[in-house]
Design a protein around this motif. Structure first.
Motif, mmCIF file in Angstrom:
data_model
loop_
_atom_site.group_PDB
_atom_site.id
_atom_site.type_symbol
_atom_site.label_atom_id
_atom_site.label_comp_id
_atom_site.label_asym_id
_atom_site.label_seq_id
_atom_site.Cartn_x
_atom_site.Cartn_y
_atom_site.Cartn_z
ATOM 1 N N ARG A 21 18.851 22.589 60.673
ATOM 2 C CA ARG A 21 18.940 21.335 61.130
ATOM 3 C C ARG A 21 18.711 21.099 62.528
ATOM 4 N N VAL A 22 19.368 22.036 63.296
ATOM 5 C CA VAL A 22 19.066 21.950 64.767
ATOM 6 C C VAL A 22 17.651 22.289 64.915
ATOM 7 N N ILE A 23 16.958 23.504 64.459
ATOM 8 C CA ILE A 23 15.550 23.823 64.445
ATOM 9 C C ILE A 23 14.706 22.690 64.081
ATOM 10 N N ASP A 24 15.260 21.989 62.977
ATOM 11 C CA ASP A 24 14.312 20.774 62.699
ATOM 12 C C ASP A 24 14.419 19.869 63.661
ATOM 13 N N LEU A 25 15.504 19.450 64.509
ATOM 14 C CA LEU A 25 15.319 18.507 65.366
ATOM 15 C C LEU A 25 14.626 18.782 66.551
ATOM 16 N N HIS A 26 14.954 19.971 66.855
ATOM 17 C CA HIS A 26 13.932 20.720 67.976
ATOM 18 C C HIS A 26 12.487 20.562 67.812
ATOM 19 N N ASP A 27 12.008 20.641 66.370
ATOM 20 C CA ASP A 27 10.838 20.614 66.243
ATOM 21 C C ASP A 27 10.243 19.173 66.282
ATOM 22 N N LYS A 28 11.148 18.157 66.285
ATOM 23 C CA LYS A 28 10.736 16.704 66.202
ATOM 24 C C LYS A 28 11.088 16.252 67.820
ATOM 25 N N GLY A 29 11.293 17.058 68.785
ATOM 26 C CA GLY A 29 11.403 16.910 70.112
ATOM 27 C C GLY A 29 12.438 16.872 70.850
ATOM 28 N N TYR A 30 13.693 16.914 70.050
ATOM 29 C CA TYR A 30 14.787 16.740 70.716
ATOM 30 C C TYR A 30 15.299 18.245 71.259
#
Length: 102
Positions: A21-30
């Motif tokens: 989930r953290v990796i997914d959000l990093h990919d979205k710019g967070y």
């Protein structure tokens, strides 16, 4: 690309849901990381800027079981007044919101 696949593979072994989930959000710019401080202040770890809660938009987007600490963690997205976006992962809900599905 091979290094990223290795990171994702290791993440699955250690802490699948939380890490993915953290990796997914990093990919979205967070990409920034925030830490709660005293008196409703939050520290951005990348640039060491201290923000007051009223200068941030914080929302809970998920929670996941942390296999390393054997506790549930709340995953917050954070947007600052200067345009930075990041995450705050905490044992508690830092904003009082209901958990939102994303």
């Amino acid at each position: 690309m091979k290094a990223m696949n290795s990171v994702k593979s290791n993440a699955r072994k250690l802490n699948n849901a939380l890490t993915m989930r953290v990796i997914d959000l990093h990919d979205k710019g967070y990409t920034h990381d925030f830490l709660p401080m005293q008196n409703q202040h939050f520290l951005c770890l990348q640039d060491e800027v201290d923000f007051s809660a009223e200068d941030l938009n914080i929302k809970v987007v998920d929670h996941a079981f942390d296999q390393l600490t054997k506790t549930y963690k709340y995953i917050h997205i954070v947007e600052t007044i200067n345009g930075s976006k990041g995450l705050l992962v905490s044992d508690m809900n830092c904003c009082g919101d209901a958990i939102l599905a994303n």
